[in-house]
Scaffold this motif. Structure first.
Motif, short mmCIF file in Angstrom:
data_model
loop_
_atom_site.label_atom_id
_atom_site.label_comp_id
_atom_site.label_asym_id
_atom_site.label_seq_id
_atom_site.Cartn_x
_atom_site.Cartn_y
_atom_site.Cartn_z
N ASP A 74 8.43 -21.71 43.33
CA ASP A 74 9.12 -22.99 43.36
C ASP A 74 9.51 -23.44 41.95
O ASP A 74 10.59 -23.99 41.74
N LEU A 75 8.62 -23.19 41.00
CA LEU A 75 8.92 -23.52 39.61
C LEU A 75 10.04 -22.62 39.08
O LEU A 75 10.93 -23.09 38.35
N LEU A 76 10.00 -21.36 39.46
CA LEU A 76 11.06 -20.44 39.07
C LEU A 76 12.41 -20.93 39.60
O LEU A 76 13.41 -20.94 38.88
N SER A 77 12.42 -21.35 40.87
CA SER A 77 13.64 -21.88 41.48
C SER A 77 14.12 -23.13 40.74
O SER A 77 15.33 -23.31 40.53
N MET A 78 13.19 -23.97 40.31
CA MET A 78 13.55 -25.20 39.60
C MET A 78 14.18 -24.87 38.25
O MET A 78 15.18 -25.49 37.85
N ILE B 216 8.17 -16.65 33.66
CA ILE B 216 9.06 -17.34 34.59
C ILE B 216 10.31 -17.85 33.87
O ILE B 216 11.41 -17.82 34.42
N VAL B 217 10.16 -18.29 32.62
CA VAL B 217 11.30 -18.86 31.89
C VAL B 217 12.38 -17.81 31.62
O VAL B 217 13.55 -18.03 31.97
N PRO B 218 12.06 -16.65 31.01
CA PRO B 218 13.12 -15.65 30.82
C PRO B 218 13.65 -15.08 32.14
O PRO B 218 14.82 -14.75 32.25
N LEU B 219 12.78 -14.98 33.14
CA LEU B 219 13.25 -14.52 34.45
C LEU B 219 14.27 -15.49 35.05
O LEU B 219 15.26 -15.07 35.65
N ALA B 220 14.01 -16.78 34.88
CA ALA B 220 14.94 -17.80 35.39
C ALA B 220 16.29 -17.69 34.70
O ALA B 220 17.35 -17.86 35.34
N ASP C 183 1.36 -10.07 36.33
CA ASP C 183 0.78 -10.58 37.56
C ASP C 183 1.90 -11.08 38.48
O ASP C 183 2.27 -12.25 38.47
N PHE C 184 2.45 -10.15 39.27
CA PHE C 184 3.55 -10.51 40.16
C PHE C 184 3.10 -11.50 41.24
O PHE C 184 3.89 -12.33 41.69
N LYS C 185 1.85 -11.39 41.64
CA LYS C 185 1.33 -12.32 42.64
C LYS C 185 1.35 -13.75 42.12
O LYS C 185 1.74 -14.69 42.84
N GLU C 186 0.96 -13.92 40.87
CA GLU C 186 0.95 -15.25 40.28
C GLU C 186 2.37 -15.77 40.12
O GLU C 186 2.64 -16.96 40.37
#
Length: 281
Positions: A27-31, A120-124, A18-21
């Motif tokens: 913002d969380l990804l950036s954090m 989001i965690v592995p992407l970060a 879900d790329f939209k999600e």
């Protein structure tokens, strides 16, 4: 009609992302990206200087062992520059791989308390490591300019260096795919973490980091080496940056397709595990 701030939907297909999600949680990804960058060397004496020290010390060790004692070929390129080129790419891959492979076990506390897209965690991790990769790539450029303008070496880059963003994307994709696949399996089988650490160490010697593909004369062994999806990426980088290496569009296409297939399989496993991993982690 009453408006709702949160809509709970049934789970979609396992292979879907879900790329939209994920974008809604940017913002969380950036954090998480900032957290990974800041905390990595926060309580160290030298801090971000380790970004430079690690590849320099690794290159120095390889120069002594492989360049001096073993006297392995480097395709007539300066040995420190050849080793540094391989290390810059390998360190990015290995660091992304090692950190994403512990996604579930490392973040089980936060995963059990609040919902957000787990990818989001592995992407970060993959994104934050680009900062270190960029710094180490600049170090490679400094060495490169030294050997060209001061050392007097005739090093000839070519247009294939423009493939660098694609090569980095492929390395990130492979690290992400293997990492989240291993992370998913280690939620139930913890001893796989130890085995995987050992495999990563051996993997480097199965990748043309400290030796060129041209030095492999055995045709069977060379064919096996090409099946390593990292081989064509490393050779393409060295060929584009320094004019030496065995560039192959066919093998580069194989690596790209391998990455896509790996990501598809790993996402299926990841989505399956994340639904119930709190029961087994």
């Amino acid at each position: 009609m009453e408006q709702y701030t949160t809509v709970i939907k049934p789970k979609g297909k396992l292979w879907q992302v879900d790329f939209k999600e994920i974008w809604e949680y940017r913002d969380l990804l950036s954090m998480f990206v900032k957290r990974d960058i800041i905390t990595q060397y926060k309580q160290t004496v030298l801090g971000p200087l380790w970004f430079l020290i690690q590849p320099i010390l690794t290159t120095l060790m390889q120069f002594v062992v492989f360049g001096t004692i073993a006297d392995l070929s480097t395709d007539s390129l300066p040995k420190p520059l050849f080793y540094l080129a391989g290390n810059v790419m390998w360190l990015y891959f290995a660091d992304c791989l090692n950190k994403t492979s512990t996604t579930f076990n490392t973040n089980q506390a936060i995963f059990g308390k609040v919902y957000f897209p787990r990818l989001i965690v592995p992407l970060a991790t993959v994104i934050s490591n680009l900062v270190r990769f960029g710094i180490q790539l600049l170090l490679f450029v400094v060495f490169y300019l030294y050997y060209v303008f001061i050392g007097g070496y005739e090093i000839q880059p070519n247009i294939y260096i423009l493939l660098l963003p694609v090569l980095v994307f492929m390395i990130a994709g492979l690290a992400l795919g293997f990492g989240i696949l291993v992370s998913s399996m280690t939620t139930k089988y913890r001893d796989l973490t130890i085995l995987f650490t050992f495999i990563v160490q051996l993997w480097m010697y199965g990748t043309p980091v400290v030796y060129p593909m041209s030095s492999i004369t055995n045709s069977i062994l060379k064919t096996i080496m090409w099946f390593n999806p990292l081989t064509s990426i490393f050779e393409a980088f060295k060929y584009g940056a320094m004019g030496q290496g065995e560039f192959s569009w066919i093998m580069l296409g194989y690596s790209f397709c391998f990455m896509l297939l790996l990501l598809t399989i790993s996402i299926i496993v990841f989505n399956s595990v994340q639904r119930s991993f709190m029961d087994t982690v």
